[in-house]
Design a protein around this motif. Structure first.
Motif: not given
Length: 256
Positions: A129-131, A176, A193, A196, A198-199, A201, A219
């Motif tokens: 999961t990329i933010f 998204d 983060f 969502y 997030t994994e 950033v 992050a």
């Protein structure tokens, strides 16, 4: 007349400094959203959505431009090159206002890269999961990258209709797309983060004014790896990074 190319919040400050020093100046933006923001600030503004040599010529002639202050985004390399060449060819003084680089900590969670392509390649190895906090530029290239086919991409962009539509047109679902105007605090970024899940950033080193420091801090605080795209080395003439330097050059007889 001085033309300030807007693309950063510093453009407003430069205009204000021009006024304080009795220097005639107007600002030029390249998005409708930029024009809306300029109007809210009470700035005399010209909208040029497609920056070309012809458009620059028209603006320069109509407004008797003698100096251009390029306060565009640190990653607007193509626009800056175009503007600088235009000024050189037409004997118009050119000043590039470049934000100072962000002083980021030495941390194993921070991965430095030299391009968006390298950023995505690195990010896909770090999580699913990329933010993305890199704006809408180059999104088409990223979406077409085979490495992200099984990844979830979340994109944070300005709340402008054309940008949101662009995200949807190239395949982003509404869930998204995060359309908000920054910059944001470390706490705000941290909560976003977390929300969502997030994994990874991905951001650009766009300076403190763009919130690079708070994105990275958020992050790192969460133990999330953050991929940071370096700026390309600039070789612009008259490149400055403080307001004092801008005004000093504008007041010099060699420019006006």
């Amino acid at each position: 007349m001085i033309l300030v190319i807007s693309g950063t919040k510093e453009a407003k400050d430069i205009i204000s400094l021009c006024e304080a020093n009795k220097l005639s100046a107007l600002t030029m933006v390249i998005t409708k959203y930029g024009k809306e923001m300029a109007k809210k600030e009470g700035l005399d503004c010209i909208l040029v959505e497609h920056l070309t040599k012809e458009n620059l010529t028209a603006v320069a002639l109509e407004n008797n431009i003698t100096v251009v202050v390029d306060a565009g985004h640190p990653f607007s390399d193509n626009n800056s090159k175009l503007i600088e060449k235009f000024c050189t060819d037409n004997k118009i003084a050119y000043i590039r206002f470049e934000r100072k680089e962000t002083n980021l900590p030495d941390n194993k969670l921070i991965y430095w890269v030299d391009s968006m392509e390298e950023a995505i390649e690195t990010a896909t190895k770090l999580g699913n999961t990329i933010f993305l906090t890199t704006g809408s530029h180059q999104l088409e290239t990223l979406v077409d990258c085979k490495l992200i086919k099984n990844k979830r991409l979340i994109i944070r962009v300005l709340p402008e209709h054309s940008i949101i539509k662009k995200c949807q047109d190239i395949g982003f679902s509404t869930k998204d797309i995060v359309a908000v105007h920054g910059p944001f605090s470390t706490r705000f970024n941290r909560e976003m983060f977390k929300f969502y899940k997030t994994e990874v950033v991905v951001t650009k080193e766009s300076g403190v004014a763009s919130g690079t420091d708070t994105k990275v801090a958020a992050a790192v605080a969460l133990g999330i790896p953050v991929v940071v795209v370096r700026r390309k080395a600039k070789k612009a003439i008259n490149c400055v990074s403080t307001y004092e330097e801008v005004i000093k050059k504008l007041l010099s007889h060699s420019l006006l």
